[in-house]
Design a protein around this motif. Structure first.
Motif, PDB file in Angstrom:
ATOM      1  N   GLU A  22      -1.703  37.819  34.381  1.00  0.00           N
ATOM      2  CA  GLU A  22      -1.179  36.566  33.855  1.00  0.00           C
ATOM      3  C   GLU A  22      -1.259  35.468  34.910  1.00  0.00           C
ATOM      4  OE1 GLU A  22       2.647  36.766  32.156  1.00  0.00           O
ATOM      5  OE2 GLU A  22       2.189  38.442  30.811  1.00  0.00           O
ATOM      6  N   PRO A  23      -1.717  34.288  34.532  1.00  0.00           N
ATOM      7  CA  PRO A  23      -1.752  33.182  35.491  1.00  0.00           C
ATOM      8  C   PRO A  23      -0.350  32.751  35.881  1.00  0.00           C
ATOM      9  CG  PRO A  23      -2.298  32.383  33.298  1.00  0.00           C
ATOM     10  CD  PRO A  23      -2.215  33.879  33.203  1.00  0.00           C
ATOM     11  N   THR A  24      -0.198  32.292  37.106  1.00  0.00           N
ATOM     12  CA  THR A  24       1.075  31.733  37.547  1.00  0.00           C
ATOM     13  C   THR A  24       1.264  30.372  36.871  1.00  0.00           C
ATOM     14  OG1 THR A  24       0.120  30.575  39.443  1.00  0.00           O
ATOM     15  CG2 THR A  24       0.792  32.881  39.782  1.00  0.00           C
ATOM     16  N   PRO A  25       2.470  29.805  36.903  1.00  0.00           N
ATOM     17  CA  PRO A  25       2.672  28.500  36.258  1.00  0.00           C
ATOM     18  C   PRO A  25       1.705  27.413  36.723  1.00  0.00           C
ATOM     19  CG  PRO A  25       4.791  29.497  36.751  1.00  0.00           C
ATOM     20  CD  PRO A  25       3.747  30.396  37.353  1.00  0.00           C
ATOM     21  N   VAL A  26       1.416  27.365  38.027  1.00  0.00           N
ATOM     22  CA  VAL A  26       0.501  26.320  38.501  1.00  0.00           C
ATOM     23  C   VAL A  26      -0.917  26.586  38.009  1.00  0.00           C
ATOM     24  CG1 VAL A  26       0.027  27.443  40.730  1.00  0.00           C
ATOM     25  CG2 VAL A  26      -0.273  24.984  40.506  1.00  0.00           C
ATOM     26  N   GLN A  27      -1.315  27.839  37.917  1.00  0.00           N
ATOM     27  CA  GLN A  27      -2.648  28.165  37.401  1.00  0.00           C
ATOM     28  C   GLN A  27      -2.757  27.836  35.920  1.00  0.00           C
ATOM     29  OE1 GLN A  27      -2.832  32.283  38.508  1.00  0.00           O
ATOM     30  NE2 GLN A  27      -3.074  31.841  40.676  1.00  0.00           N
ATOM     31  N   ALA A  28      -1.715  28.179  35.166  1.00  0.00           N
ATOM     32  CA  ALA A  28      -1.727  27.900  33.731  1.00  0.00           C
ATOM     33  C   ALA A  28      -1.757  26.402  33.445  1.00  0.00           C
ATOM     34  CB  ALA A  28      -0.504  28.533  33.070  1.00  0.00           C
ATOM     35  N   ALA A  29      -1.103  25.616  34.322  1.00  0.00           N
ATOM     36  CA  ALA A  29      -1.038  24.166  34.110  1.00  0.00           C
ATOM     37  C   ALA A  29      -2.287  23.447  34.606  1.00  0.00           C
ATOM     38  CB  ALA A  29       0.196  23.593  34.802  1.00  0.00           C
ATOM     39  N   ALA A  30      -2.869  23.915  35.711  1.00  0.00           N
ATOM     40  CA  ALA A  30      -3.946  23.167  36.365  1.00  0.00           C
ATOM     41  C   ALA A  30      -5.347  23.589  35.939  1.00  0.00           C
ATOM     42  CB  ALA A  30      -3.814  23.304  37.881  1.00  0.00           C
ATOM     43  N   ILE A  31      -5.563  24.863  35.651  1.00  0.00           N
ATOM     44  CA  ILE A  31      -6.927  25.322  35.377  1.00  0.00           C
ATOM     45  C   ILE A  31      -7.533  24.679  34.125  1.00  0.00           C
ATOM     46  CG2 ILE A  31      -8.342  27.334  34.781  1.00  0.00           C
ATOM     47  CD1 ILE A  31      -6.694  28.982  36.726  1.00  0.00           C
ATOM     48  N   PRO A  32      -6.841  24.640  32.970  1.00  0.00           N
ATOM     49  CA  PRO A  32      -7.467  24.034  31.777  1.00  0.00           C
ATOM     50  C   PRO A  32      -7.916  22.591  31.962  1.00  0.00           C
ATOM     51  CG  PRO A  32      -5.611  25.396  31.123  1.00  0.00           C
ATOM     52  CD  PRO A  32      -5.560  25.299  32.617  1.00  0.00           C
ATOM     53  N   PRO A  33      -7.057  21.671  32.469  1.00  0.00           N
ATOM     54  CA  PRO A  33      -7.556  20.298  32.657  1.00  0.00           C
ATOM     55  C   PRO A  33      -8.625  20.199  33.739  1.00  0.00           C
ATOM     56  CG  PRO A  33      -5.325  20.510  33.542  1.00  0.00           C
ATOM     57  CD  PRO A  33      -5.619  21.763  32.785  1.00  0.00           C
ATOM     58  N   ALA A  34      -8.553  21.081  34.751  1.00  0.00           N
ATOM     59  CA  ALA A  34      -9.599  21.086  35.776  1.00  0.00           C
ATOM     60  C   ALA A  34     -10.930  21.503  35.164  1.00  0.00           C
ATOM     61  CB  ALA A  34      -9.223  22.014  36.921  1.00  0.00           C
ATOM     62  N   LEU A  35     -10.926  22.458  34.244  1.00  0.00           N
ATOM     63  CA  LEU A  35     -12.159  22.868  33.567  1.00  0.00           C
ATOM     64  C   LEU A  35     -12.729  21.738  32.721  1.00  0.00           C
ATOM     65  CD1 LEU A  35     -11.179  26.480  32.401  1.00  0.00           C
ATOM     66  CD2 LEU A  35     -12.706  25.856  34.281  1.00  0.00           C
ATOM     67  N   GLU A  36     -11.858  20.835  32.255  1.00  0.00           N
ATOM     68  CA  GLU A  36     -12.314  19.685  31.465  1.00  0.00           C
ATOM     69  C   GLU A  36     -12.885  18.574  32.335  1.00  0.00           C
ATOM     70  OE1 GLU A  36      -8.912  18.501  29.285  1.00  0.00           O
ATOM     71  OE2 GLU A  36      -8.846  20.311  28.034  1.00  0.00           O
ATOM     72  N   GLY A  37     -12.743  18.710  33.657  1.00  0.00           N
ATOM     73  CA  GLY A  37     -13.293  17.705  34.564  1.00  0.00           C
ATOM     74  C   GLY A  37     -12.313  16.642  34.998  1.00  0.00           C
ATOM     75  N   ARG A  38     -11.015  16.789  34.658  1.00  0.00           N
ATOM     76  CA  ARG A  38     -10.024  15.787  35.032  1.00  0.00           C
ATOM     77  C   ARG A  38      -9.746  15.828  36.531  1.00  0.00           C
ATOM     78  NH1 ARG A  38      -6.174  13.874  31.395  1.00  0.00           N
ATOM     79  NH2 ARG A  38      -5.562  12.576  33.168  1.00  0.00           N
ATOM     80  N   ASP A  39      -9.461  14.650  37.114  1.00  0.00           N
ATOM     81  CA  ASP A  39      -8.896  14.596  38.456  1.00  0.00           C
ATOM     82  C   ASP A  39      -7.433  15.020  38.359  1.00  0.00           C
ATOM     83  OD1 ASP A  39     -11.312  13.626  39.266  1.00  0.00           O
ATOM     84  OD2 ASP A  39     -10.516  11.829  40.252  1.00  0.00           O
ATOM     85  N   LEU A  40      -6.978  15.793  39.351  1.00  0.00           N
ATOM     86  CA  LEU A  40      -5.610  16.305  39.308  1.00  0.00           C
ATOM     87  C   LEU A  40      -4.865  15.976  40.593  1.00  0.00           C
ATOM     88  CD1 LEU A  40      -6.049  19.947  37.886  1.00  0.00           C
ATOM     89  CD2 LEU A  40      -5.658  17.823  36.625  1.00  0.00           C
ATOM     90  N   ARG A  41      -3.586  15.670  40.419  1.00  0.00           N
ATOM     91  CA  ARG A  41      -2.635  15.547  41.533  1.00  0.00           C
ATOM     92  C   ARG A  41      -1.548  16.577  41.261  1.00  0.00           C
ATOM     93  NH1 ARG A  41       0.538  15.996  45.159  1.00  0.00           N
ATOM     94  NH2 ARG A  41       1.860  14.375  46.051  1.00  0.00           N
ATOM     95  N   VAL A  42      -1.524  17.653  42.040  1.00  0.00           N
ATOM     96  CA  VAL A  42      -0.649  18.782  41.745  1.00  0.00           C
ATOM     97  C   VAL A  42       0.338  19.008  42.882  1.00  0.00           C
ATOM     98  CG1 VAL A  42      -0.547  21.228  41.142  1.00  0.00           C
ATOM     99  CG2 VAL A  42      -2.519  19.860  40.435  1.00  0.00           C
ATOM    100  N   ILE A  43       1.608  19.082  42.530  1.00  0.00           N
ATOM    101  CA  ILE A  43       2.652  19.452  43.488  1.00  0.00           C
ATOM    102  C   ILE A  43       3.176  20.820  43.077  1.00  0.00           C
ATOM    103  CG2 ILE A  43       4.878  18.842  44.497  1.00  0.00           C
ATOM    104  CD1 ILE A  43       4.366  15.944  43.670  1.00  0.00           C
TER     105      ILE A  43
END
Length: 440
Positions: A22-43
């Protein structure tokens, strides 16, 4: 579940091989939009699995295009050698069923060997800003084809004085299509300026606030009278606490070497890690700690970022860190990935105000603890009752009409201590002030 994320089948095979379910919360939140090509600012807090949150989308992008191999297409910037080495291992682990290769560029390694590696054009280049700038100026670094730029531990890179170098490297990745910025803290004005300059319409993901960091870690303070008293407390804790591995943090290299020497003299199997150590010694210290040959590491903040050691469950702050963010990263070495840990800070009178400010920053109150075998005299500041008047002022005496009385005249006669000889300077002329004994 990872198999529900639209990752390349070869990456999913590697994920299964590594027993990631199972992905951790940060993986579950960040991976999908990152796969879409979005720029991310993650804390996200340390130990939350954020490395995989950017490595997997990078590898997916590089695998997805049916095109001939070109120059390095992804650049990952990190603040320390140790974090860079661990990130390379993650890249290699997730890319084990692919043709993708990673390369590492950090200080402390042979410059010519690194230049030769970069001529082979690794798909993913991982490095620290200082050494990358050296290669840039030597003409051995080429970033024209970089599509994805990752700034990991961006707040720490700014703290270490890499702001200009990071900005310069980001500008050279002029054709990049995506930028991912990760940090464990929200940072200050410098980080906000960097976010504004390098990210385009970013998605902001804050997976935690500082007050929620390290929920599995107990945080305690023990008061001490001085450094020698702190050394006694450290030795007692290492003798009596139950732990698998421990890190003791100091603020200076000299302090780390001194404490390391004291512990070794008492038979503690320890290693020391700080900026003066060459790369060979740093690798040896980390290997011994990970393998369990040495259970104790004495370190400066060079080890506070990116250090991921399984079984590390005790952190001792011999010196209180200089900021709340540094404290977060130190105690982030324990209680990782949902585990439990213990963080103990040793506090003398010069540390109390700093400790209190960190409590306010974290919106927490640390547990107070006393070691009865080594209880000191200092137990924190004494509460001073309000006097109703400003400190250092004397209340004037009033007469019956409310007017201030004139000061009483000195009575005639000899002055007190008139029979004692006056202190004079060496030439017998100007009187000298009587000095108090130096404080120990």
């Amino acid at each position: 579940m990872f198999n529900q994320i639209a990752l390349h089948e070869r990456l999913l095979k590697a994920v299964a091989e590594l027993k990631f379910v199972e992905p951790t919360p940060v993986q579950a939140a960040a991976i999908p939009p990152a796969l879409e090509g979005r720029d991310l600012r993650v804390i996200a807090q340390t130990g939350s699995g954020k490395t995989a949150a950017f490595v997997l989308p990078i590898l997916h992008r590089l695998l997805g295009e049916d095109r001939p191999k070109v120059r390095t297409r992804a650049l990952i910037l990190l603040p320390t050698r140790e974090l860079a080495q661990q990130t390379l291992k993650q890249v290699e682990a997730f890319a084990q069923f692919t043709f993708l290769k990673g390369g590492l560029v950090t200080g402390g390694e042979d410059f010519k060997v690194q230049a030769a590696m970069m001529r082979k054009e690794p798909d993913v280049l991982i490095g620290t800003p200082g050494r990358l700038i050296e290669h840039l100026e030597a003409g051995t670094l080429h970033l024209e084809a970089v599509e994805v730029l990752v700034l990991d531990e961006a707040d720490r890179m700014l703290d270490m004085g890499f702001a200009e170098a990071v900005q310069r490297l980001a500008e050279l990745c002029s054709k990049r299509q995506q930028t991912l910025l990760f940090s464990a803290t929200s940072g200050g004005a410098g980080l906000r300026a960097m976010v504004a300059s390098v990210l385009k319409d970013p998605l902001h993901l804050q997976l935690n606030s500082v007050s929620q960091l390290n929920e599995g870690t107990r945080q305690q303070i023990i008061t001490a009278d001085h450094d020698w008293h702190k050394e006694q407390l450290v030795h007692w804790l290492l003798e009596h606490e139950e732990y698998n591995k421990a890190i003791i943090f100091t603020n200076t290299r000299v302090g780390a070497d001194r404490l390391y020497g004291r512990l070794v003299a008492k038979g503690v199997k320890a290693f020391v890690l700080h900026g003066d150590k060459d790369q060979k010694d740093r690798k040896l210290a980390m290997e011994r700690l990970k393998q369990g040959g040495n259970k104790v590491l004495v370190a400066t903040d060079v080890a506070a970022r990116g250090l991921d050691v399984e079984g590390l469950d005790l952190v001792i702050n011999f010196d209180m860190p200089r900021s709340g963010d540094d404290y977060v990263h130190r105690i982030g070495r324990t209680g990782r990935a949902g585990g439990e840990g213990l963080a103990i800070s040793l506090i003398c009178h010069t540390d109390w105000n700093l400790m209190s400010s960190i409590e306010r920053y974290l919106k927490q109150t640390f547990e107070r603890r006393t070691i009865k075998e080594h209880k000191g005299t200092y137990q924190g500041p004494k509460k001073v009752k309000a006097s109703g008047k400003a400190a250092g002022t004397k209340k004037k005496k009033l007469d019956k009409k409310g007017a201030a009385k004139a000061p009483a005249k000195r009575k005639s006669g000899p002055r007190p201590n008139a029979d004692k000889p006056a202190l004079v300077s060496g030439d017998g002329m100007a009187p000298l002030k009587r000095r108090k004994p130096d404080a120990e």
